[in-house]
Enzyme design. Structure first.
Site, PDB file in Angstrom:
ATOM      1  N   ASP A   1       8.150   7.806 -44.387  1.00  9.51           N
ATOM      2  CA  ASP A   1       8.058   8.670 -43.216  1.00  9.51           C
ATOM      3  C   ASP A   1       6.687   9.340 -43.183  1.00  9.51           C
ATOM      4  O   ASP A   1       6.266   9.961 -44.176  1.00  9.51           O
ATOM      5  CB  ASP A   1       9.146   9.740 -43.260  1.00  9.51           C
ATOM      6  CG  ASP A   1       9.050  10.674 -42.074  1.00  9.51           C
ATOM      7  OD1 ASP A   1       9.379  10.247 -40.962  1.00  9.51           O
ATOM      8  OD2 ASP A   1       8.603  11.817 -42.263  1.00  9.51           O
TER       9      ASP A   1
ATOM     10  N   ASP B   1      -5.321  -7.243  11.004  1.00  5.40           N
ATOM     11  CA  ASP B   1      -4.647  -6.108  11.630  1.00  5.40           C
ATOM     12  C   ASP B   1      -5.199  -5.838  13.025  1.00  5.40           C
ATOM     13  O   ASP B   1      -4.455  -5.627  13.988  1.00  5.40           O
ATOM     14  CB  ASP B   1      -4.797  -4.856  10.760  1.00  5.40           C
ATOM     15  CG  ASP B   1      -4.015  -4.953   9.466  1.00  5.40           C
ATOM     16  OD1 ASP B   1      -3.092  -5.783   9.387  1.00  5.40           O
ATOM     17  OD2 ASP B   1      -4.327  -4.199   8.529  1.00  5.40           O
TER      18      ASP B   1
ATOM     19  N   HIS C   1      -7.057  -4.769  -1.137  1.00  4.54           N
ATOM     20  CA  HIS C   1      -6.434  -6.089  -1.101  1.00  4.54           C
ATOM     21  C   HIS C   1      -6.981  -6.971  -2.219  1.00  4.54           C
ATOM     22  O   HIS C   1      -7.074  -8.190  -2.080  1.00  4.54           O
ATOM     23  CB  HIS C   1      -6.674  -6.763   0.255  1.00  4.54           C
ATOM     24  CG  HIS C   1      -6.126  -6.001   1.404  1.00  4.54           C
ATOM     25  ND1 HIS C   1      -6.912  -5.330   2.309  1.00  4.54           N
ATOM     26  CD2 HIS C   1      -4.843  -5.766   1.780  1.00  4.54           C
ATOM     27  CE1 HIS C   1      -6.147  -4.733   3.211  1.00  4.54           C
ATOM     28  NE2 HIS C   1      -4.886  -4.978   2.905  1.00  4.54           N
TER      29      HIS C   1
ATOM     30  N   LYS D   1      -5.810   0.041  10.012  1.00  4.18           N
ATOM     31  CA  LYS D   1      -6.981  -0.081   9.143  1.00  4.18           C
ATOM     32  C   LYS D   1      -7.870  -1.216   9.662  1.00  4.18           C
ATOM     33  O   LYS D   1      -7.372  -2.208  10.197  1.00  4.18           O
ATOM     34  CB  LYS D   1      -6.525  -0.359   7.705  1.00  4.18           C
ATOM     35  CG  LYS D   1      -5.698   0.772   7.117  1.00  4.18           C
ATOM     36  CD  LYS D   1      -5.087   0.400   5.786  1.00  4.18           C
ATOM     37  CE  LYS D   1      -3.881  -0.511   5.932  1.00  4.18           C
ATOM     38  NZ  LYS D   1      -2.730   0.125   6.623  1.00  4.18           N
TER      39      LYS D   1
ATOM     40  N   HIS E   1       0.814  -1.213   0.000  1.00  2.95           N
ATOM     41  CA  HIS E   1       0.000   0.000   0.000  1.00  2.95           C
ATOM     42  C   HIS E   1       0.851   1.270   0.000  1.00  2.95           C
ATOM     43  O   HIS E   1       0.347   2.360   0.249  1.00  2.95           O
ATOM     44  CB  HIS E   1      -0.914   0.020   1.225  1.00  2.95           C
ATOM     45  CG  HIS E   1      -1.748  -1.201   1.374  1.00  2.95           C
ATOM     46  ND1 HIS E   1      -2.623  -1.619   0.396  1.00  2.95           N
ATOM     47  CD2 HIS E   1      -1.828  -2.122   2.382  1.00  2.95           C
ATOM     48  CE1 HIS E   1      -3.221  -2.732   0.801  1.00  2.95           C
ATOM     49  NE2 HIS E   1      -2.749  -3.060   1.993  1.00  2.95           N
TER      50      HIS E   1
ATOM     51  N   THR F   1      12.481  12.689 -43.133  1.00  2.56           N
ATOM     52  CA  THR F   1      11.599  13.599 -42.401  1.00  2.56           C
ATOM     53  C   THR F   1      10.781  14.389 -43.411  1.00  2.56           C
ATOM     54  O   THR F   1      10.960  14.260 -44.633  1.00  2.56           O
ATOM     55  CB  THR F   1      12.388  14.596 -41.538  1.00  2.56           C
ATOM     56  OG1 THR F   1      13.108  15.494 -42.404  1.00  2.56           O
ATOM     57  CG2 THR F   1      13.352  13.889 -40.605  1.00  2.56           C
TER      58      THR F   1
ATOM     59  N   ASP G   1       0.921   9.136 -33.626  1.00  3.61           N
ATOM     60  CA  ASP G   1       0.005  10.273 -33.529  1.00  3.61           C
ATOM     61  C   ASP G   1       0.076  11.238 -34.701  1.00  3.61           C
ATOM     62  O   ASP G   1      -0.667  12.215 -34.750  1.00  3.61           O
ATOM     63  CB  ASP G   1       0.270  11.057 -32.237  1.00  3.61           C
ATOM     64  CG  ASP G   1       1.618  11.779 -32.249  1.00  3.61           C
ATOM     65  OD1 ASP G   1       2.473  11.449 -33.100  1.00  3.61           O
ATOM     66  OD2 ASP G   1       1.814  12.676 -31.406  1.00  3.61           O
TER      67      ASP G   1
END
Length: 601
Positions: free
Chosen positions: A581, A112, A226, A107, A59, A522, A424
């Site tokens: 390209d 616990d 958990h 907790k 955690h 390019t 993109d």
């Protein structure tokens, strides 16, 4: 949706201890008991109340990341998602012993509560003089578990415990008494509520690869930390503006008999709160920022007064892609039985010395983000006296055709960039083309003001396209406008020779900001070829120049990448698949649309 089941580690068995060693390496104020997996503040002050936390690992930064002056004195770690045993906890109480007493905060999970509780009882039994010096607080803030379901075990502990740590720890650091620290911890624990949501569960290192039980379009609300399943699923995944109100209803509703854990009034200006937006481990900071904005905006729209807002990674569930929202309902000024609101806020504002606590403004968030004054819009920019073209309709039609060609070519360019770049380029060019078409339809681009139109296109490239492509296009078109104004008098019409000279000027300017020179794989390759051939005979070489640009773009299939994102892609793959390209293909697409227009001229 698949669960990410790969991890960076030596062995699953050594991961927890390796991580604790790393933490103590970063923070030399900490001491590590390797045998018992205890981390504690070495030079802790015996005159101040100690705060002890802990539980299963996985955690982080809860709980070890909050050890430091102003929050926790120590923490006991179990294995991943497993409570430490009572002997570990008892040793931690001994290591953080002090003159004022210890508050244990855990907790609300059965393991616990039992192990920490047993350790406290054993410690007191062995040290009778400490009978009234150890107090116990367990925090259950999850609202996903209804009152009926949790009637015996209570609510699960989630990120709300972090606010309990922070407030109680700050009071202890100020010198508060054992009872004062315990009482404020109890009050905060009773007035905090949390709801979590995930895109998927997490994977525990060392376990078999898990198969997702969620469909690709599903999210799960109410997931525990958990890997427990939530209490409901939503499909399709709703936008934040719909999801966030739904999550807040689970916390704030007073009409839901299974919830209504906190006495929200849900009236304008009546509820005063602190917000914590928490990353459950696998969420990007980009998404977390958008979630934070939406949570604040939704609560403001409901008339809730927000005094403090925290956003970051406070309690995780390993690599779970999800988040939780925690609200602390502050007491009204009329509530004399609660800690003063001003005290709670000042305790939150005290700056601790613990690596897990995130930066905070120590002030209420603004109603709206402070926004800069509006930038100068394209229509406000003057480009000197308008430069005219011999055929305004021809210019506008050419711009429109080039934009439409880019939009049509988007899938092809995107496919190229998926192999040769980051995928993109096609969408970037399409976004720019669509924005130019909007300006064209609004009359912001027209053939009666060539300079102003080109500047408008440059601004679209900068603001809408963004990234490398946007910068290159914007630089080129800005320089093109400069070139036209420097070669054409205000009373003259732009000629083919003027275009040629301005294009050459723009290419030279572009070379100032990029190392790309043909052949470079390019967009410079077809652009340079076009400018060079057009310059030889501006009035008659348009078609030849466009054909040279097309050849330049096609040639990028066989050119080794030297600059741009393709330079980072495996060269043999590009050559084998002969992928052109994508940036060069975009220039080719634009220029080829001019041939059609020239035939119609």
């Amino acid at each position: 949706m698949s669960i990410q089941d790969k991890h960076f580690l030596n062995t699953p068995e050594s991961l927890v201890l390796d991580s604790l060693r790393g933490l103590c390496t970063v923070n030399p104020d900490l001491v590590l008991d390797e045998k018992n997996k205890i981390v504690y503040l070495g030079p802790h002050e015996r005159s101040k109340v100690a705060l002890l936390g802990g539980g299963g690992s996985g955690h982080e930064p809860t709980d070890t990341g909050f050890i430091g002056q102003g929050i926790l004195t120590g923490s006991v770690c179990g294995n991943i998602f497993a409570s430490p045993n009572a002997s570990q906890v008892r040793r931690a109480i001994e290591l953080t012993d002090n003159d004022k007493g210890t508050v244990i905060i855990v907790k609300n999970y059965t393991g616990d509560v039992l192990n920490f509780g047993l350790a406290a009882e054993q410690y007191v039994a062995l040290n009778p003089e400490k009978t009234n010096k150890v107090k116990f607080v367990f925090v259950g803030d999850d609202v996903a578990v209804g009152k009926t379901q949790g009637s015996i075990v209570g609510r699960r502990g989630l990120a709300g415990i972090v606010l309990v740590y922070k407030i109680a720890g700050a009071l202890a650091h100020r010198g508060g008494s054992l009872d004062e620290v315990y009482n404020v911890a109890q009050w905060v624990s009773s007035n905090v509520a949390t709801i979590g949501v995930g895109l998927e569960h997490c994977h525990v290192p060392g376990t078999a690869a898990a198969t997702s039980h969620l469909q690709a379009s599903e999210i799960e609300i109410g997931m525990g930390v958990h890997n427990e399943s939530g209490n409901r699923r939503l499909s399709p995944n709703p936008p934040l503006k719909e999801l966030i109100p739904h999550l807040l209803d689970l916390i704030m509703s007073t009409s839901d008999s299974e919830r209504s854990f906190l006495p929200f009034q849900n009236q304008q200006g009546k509820d005063e709160i602190v917000i914590m937006v928490n990353n459950l481990g696998g969420l990007s900071e980009l998404e977390l920022g958008a979630i934070t904005k939406e949570v604040h905006a939704t609560l403001r729209a409901r008339g809730v007064i927000v005094h403090r807002m925290f956003s970051g990674t406070f309690m995780t569930s390993l690599n779970m892609p999800g988040f939780s929202i925690t609200l602390l309902l502050l007491p009204s000024k009329e509530n004399t039985f609660a800690p003063a609101q001003s005290l709670l806020l000042s305790l939150l504002d005290d700056q601790p010395n613990a690596p897990g606590w995130k930066w905070s403004s120590r002030a209420a968030p603004p109603v709206q983000p402070h926004l800069a004054p509006s930038t100068l819009q394209a229509e406000q920019i003057t480009s000197g006296s308008p430069l005219k073209t011999a055929d305004a309709n021809f210019f506008e039609a050419g711009v429109k055709r080039a934009c439409e060609a880019l939009i049509t070519a988007e899938p092809e360019i995107t496919q190229m960039d998926t192999v040769a770049g980051d995928g993109d380029c096609g969408l970037t060019l399409k976004a720019g083309a669509e924005a130019v078409l909007q300006k064209l339809s609004k009359g912001k681009i027209d053939g009666h003001d060539i300079g102003g139109s080109i500047i408008a296109i440059a601004q679209v490239a900068e603001e809408t396209m963004g990234g490398t492509s946007g910068a290159l296009y914007s630089i080129f078109f800005s320089a093109l406008a400069q070139g036209l104004h420097s070669t054409v008098t205000s009373s003259a019409t732009v000629t083919a020779e003027s275009w040629s000279n301005a294009l050459a000027y723009a290419l030279t300017k572009l070379y100032t900001y990029t190392r790309a020179r043909p052949p470079s794989r390019t967009l410079v390759d077809p652009l340079a070829a076009f400018v060079e051939i057009l310059g030889k005979s501006p009035s008659s070489n348009l078609r030849a120049a466009i054909e040279a640009a097309t050849a330049g773009a096609e040639h990028t299939r066989d050119v080794e990448a030297k600059v741009g994102r393709s330079a980072y892609v495996e060269g043999d793959r590009l050559k084998k698949e002969r992928v052109a390209d994508p940036g060069a293909w975009g220039v080719k697409t634009i220029l080829e649309s001019l041939i059609i227009d020239e035939r119609k001229k």
